[in-house]
Write a protein that holds these residues in place. Structure first.
Motif, PDB file in Angstrom:
ATOM      1  N   ARG A 179       0.852  -1.190   0.000  1.00 21.91           N
ATOM      2  CA  ARG A 179       0.000   0.000   0.000  1.00 21.91           C
ATOM      3  C   ARG A 179       0.892   1.247   0.000  1.00 21.91           C
ATOM      4  N   PRO A 180       0.691   2.182  -0.946  1.00 25.39           N
ATOM      5  CA  PRO A 180       1.565   3.340  -1.001  1.00 25.39           C
ATOM      6  C   PRO A 180       1.204   4.366   0.078  1.00 25.39           C
ATOM      7  N   TRP A 181       2.227   5.087   0.542  1.00 29.56           N
ATOM      8  CA  TRP A 181       1.961   6.185   1.486  1.00 29.56           C
ATOM      9  C   TRP A 181       3.054   7.238   1.281  1.00 29.56           C
ATOM     10  N   PRO A 182       2.685   8.490   0.954  1.00 29.57           N
ATOM     11  CA  PRO A 182       3.699   9.461   0.533  1.00 29.57           C
ATOM     12  C   PRO A 182       4.375  10.215   1.678  1.00 29.57           C
ATOM     13  N   ASP A 183       4.910   9.489   2.663  1.00 30.20           N
ATOM     14  CA  ASP A 183       5.648  10.134   3.756  1.00 30.20           C
ATOM     15  C   ASP A 183       6.847  10.880   3.192  1.00 30.20           C
ATOM     16  N   GLY A 184       6.899  12.180   3.343  1.00 29.84           N
ATOM     17  CA  GLY A 184       8.046  12.950   2.867  1.00 29.84           C
ATOM     18  C   GLY A 184       8.215  12.913   1.366  1.00 29.84           C
ATOM     19  N   ALA A 185       7.158  12.598   0.639  1.00 21.55           N
ATOM     20  CA  ALA A 185       7.286  12.434  -0.822  1.00 21.55           C
ATOM     21  C   ALA A 185       6.062  12.991  -1.545  1.00 21.55           C
ATOM     22  N   VAL A 186       6.266  13.219  -2.834  1.00 20.49           N
ATOM     23  CA  VAL A 186       5.133  13.439  -3.742  1.00 20.49           C
ATOM     24  C   VAL A 186       5.107  12.233  -4.667  1.00 20.49           C
ATOM     25  N   LEU A 211      -3.453  10.745 -18.279  1.00 15.27           N
ATOM     26  CA  LEU A 211      -3.951  11.179 -16.966  1.00 15.27           C
ATOM     27  C   LEU A 211      -2.776  11.226 -15.993  1.00 15.27           C
ATOM     28  N   LEU A 212      -2.687  12.302 -15.214  1.00 18.18           N
ATOM     29  CA  LEU A 212      -1.712  12.369 -14.121  1.00 18.18           C
ATOM     30  C   LEU A 212      -2.470  12.619 -12.821  1.00 18.18           C
ATOM     31  N   ILE A 213      -2.076  11.890 -11.782  1.00 18.33           N
ATOM     32  CA  ILE A 213      -2.627  12.126 -10.446  1.00 18.33           C
ATOM     33  C   ILE A 213      -1.438  12.301  -9.507  1.00 18.33           C
ATOM     34  N   ALA A 214      -1.373  13.443  -8.821  1.00 17.66           N
ATOM     35  CA  ALA A 214      -0.277  13.704  -7.877  1.00 17.66           C
ATOM     36  C   ALA A 214      -0.842  13.626  -6.463  1.00 17.66           C
ATOM     37  N   VAL A 215      -0.069  12.998  -5.563  1.00 17.49           N
ATOM     38  CA  VAL A 215      -0.542  12.743  -4.201  1.00 17.49           C
ATOM     39  C   VAL A 215       0.559  13.093  -3.212  1.00 17.49           C
ATOM     40  N   PRO A 224      -4.682  13.349   6.017  1.00  9.64           N
ATOM     41  CA  PRO A 224      -3.663  14.307   5.579  1.00  9.64           C
ATOM     42  C   PRO A 224      -3.422  14.244   4.071  1.00  9.64           C
ATOM     43  N   LEU A 225      -4.110  13.309   3.379  1.00  9.57           N
ATOM     44  CA  LEU A 225      -3.831  13.067   1.964  1.00  9.57           C
ATOM     45  C   LEU A 225      -4.359  14.207   1.095  1.00  9.57           C
ATOM     46  N   ARG A 226      -3.495  14.728   0.225  1.00  4.70           N
ATOM     47  CA  ARG A 226      -3.880  15.786  -0.726  1.00  4.70           C
ATOM     48  C   ARG A 226      -3.578  15.271  -2.135  1.00  4.70           C
ATOM     49  N   PHE A 227      -4.380  15.696  -3.094  1.00  3.30           N
ATOM     50  CA  PHE A 227      -4.150  15.209  -4.455  1.00  3.30           C
ATOM     51  C   PHE A 227      -4.518  16.291  -5.452  1.00  3.30           C
ATOM     52  N   ASN A 228      -4.066  16.119  -6.665  1.00  2.54           N
ATOM     53  CA  ASN A 228      -4.547  16.930  -7.784  1.00  2.54           C
ATOM     54  C   ASN A 228      -4.450  16.095  -9.060  1.00  2.54           C
TER      55      ASN A 228
END
Ligand SMILES: CC(C)(COP(=O)(O)OP(=O)(O)OC[C@H]1O[C@@H](n2cnc3c(N)ncnc32)[C@H](O)[C@@H]1OP(=O)(O)O)[C@@H](O)C(=O)NCCC(=O)NCCS
Length: 252
Positions: free
Chosen positions: A15-22, A115-119, A103-107
């Motif tokens: 499962r992904p989790w963007p700790d300190g990352a985009v 398609l691009l999804i940034a998280v 805390p999850l943010r996306f665009n």
């Protein structure tokens, strides 16, 4: 910001989790209609109605896949069923998760068949992808939308490179606008971005608050032949991971 160069990788098994990352996810939208329709049940009634109102079948397919993949992906991050996710919208239409305390943010951005999804976590971010169109009068469009220094820069780029440079500038401006979330209420000539041959993406200047330029990190994303893309993130100190959504999986 310590973002490393973006090389597209197969997605992680865990499962992904963007700790300190985009995290930036790239997917194609050119699925057969029959595979796209399989995503419909995970969309909300509002989403289905909005898509049904689109005039062209091609746009309905692309929007259905975009929203379906967004839900699938965010559901994976949050360990929730995709159909259980709810979204809220800013006054300018920027979607955000309506999930308490996340805390999850996306665009999201889509153009042509990409398609691009940034998280990321707890930071504003914006992403933009555009299919390069060679039939546009780029100097005329720049005269309407770009800042004076950007117009001069574009005019100085050799003609053979000018469309690429125009879309570099456009996607960098749009990624910043989307990160801010204020839509076009933020005048496009109130900030300057670096672009053109040999110039990495950067927010060069913001007006009237000059300190704003230092609060944002901007970079180009190398997504595909015939496309330009950029990412804008608030703050510093993040790493970047770029992942491909494998066709086999999204064909269901
Ligand atoms: C709303 C806006 C984000 C549209 O951008 P776009 O390039 O047409 O479309 P994109 O595919 O990049 O983005 C669309 C997604 O962004 C998100 N979005 C919508 N409103 C948003 C906003 N105010 N801020 C950030 N993201 C937004 C949504 O997820 C949307 O997806 P959906 O259409 O599937 O619901 C806005 O910036 C706009 O209207 N721009 C006009 C374009 C322009 O004149 N650009 C000049 C640049 S020099």
């Amino acid at each position: 910001m310590m973002l490393s160069r973006c090389g597209w990788m197969p997605p992680p098994d865990r499962r992904p989790w963007p700790d300190g990352a985009v995290h930036v996810w790239r997917a194609r939208l050119d699925w057969p209609d029959a595979s796209a329709v399989a995503l419909e049940p995970i969309l909300s009634g509002d989403e289905r109605e909005r898509i049904a109102r689109l005039h062209f079948q091609r746009d309905r397919r692309r929007s259905l896949i975009s929203r379906g993949l967004l839900r699938t992906l965010l559901g994976r991050y949050l360990d929730m069923p995709p159909e259980a996710l709810a979204f809220g919208y800013s006054p300018y239409g920027k979607p955000a998760l309506a999930v308490p305390d996340t805390p999850l943010r996306f665009n999201v951005s889509h153009s042509g068949e990409l398609l691009l999804i940034a998280v990321t976590l707890e930071r504003a971010l914006g992403v933009d992808v555009e299919e390069i169109r060679r039939d546009m009068e780029v100097l005329e469009i720049a005269a309407r939308f770009f800042s004076p220094s950007e117009r001069d820069r574009l005019a100085s780029v050799p003609e053979v490179l000018r469309h690429d440079a125009f879309f570099d500038c456009w996607t960098r401006k749009e990624a910043y606008i989307k990160a801010k979330g204020d839509g076009l209420s933020l005048p496009l000539d109130q900030f300057d971005v670096a672009f053109g041959p040999g110039l990495p993406a950067r927010l060069l200047a913001t007006r009237p608050d000059q300190a704003e330029a230092r609060r944002w990190w901007l970079r180009e994303l190398d997504v595909a032949e015939g496309y330009k893309a950029a990412l804008a993130v608030e703050g510093a100190g993040l790493t970047l991971a770029c992942w491909d959504w494998p066709t086999a999986r999204y064909a269901g």
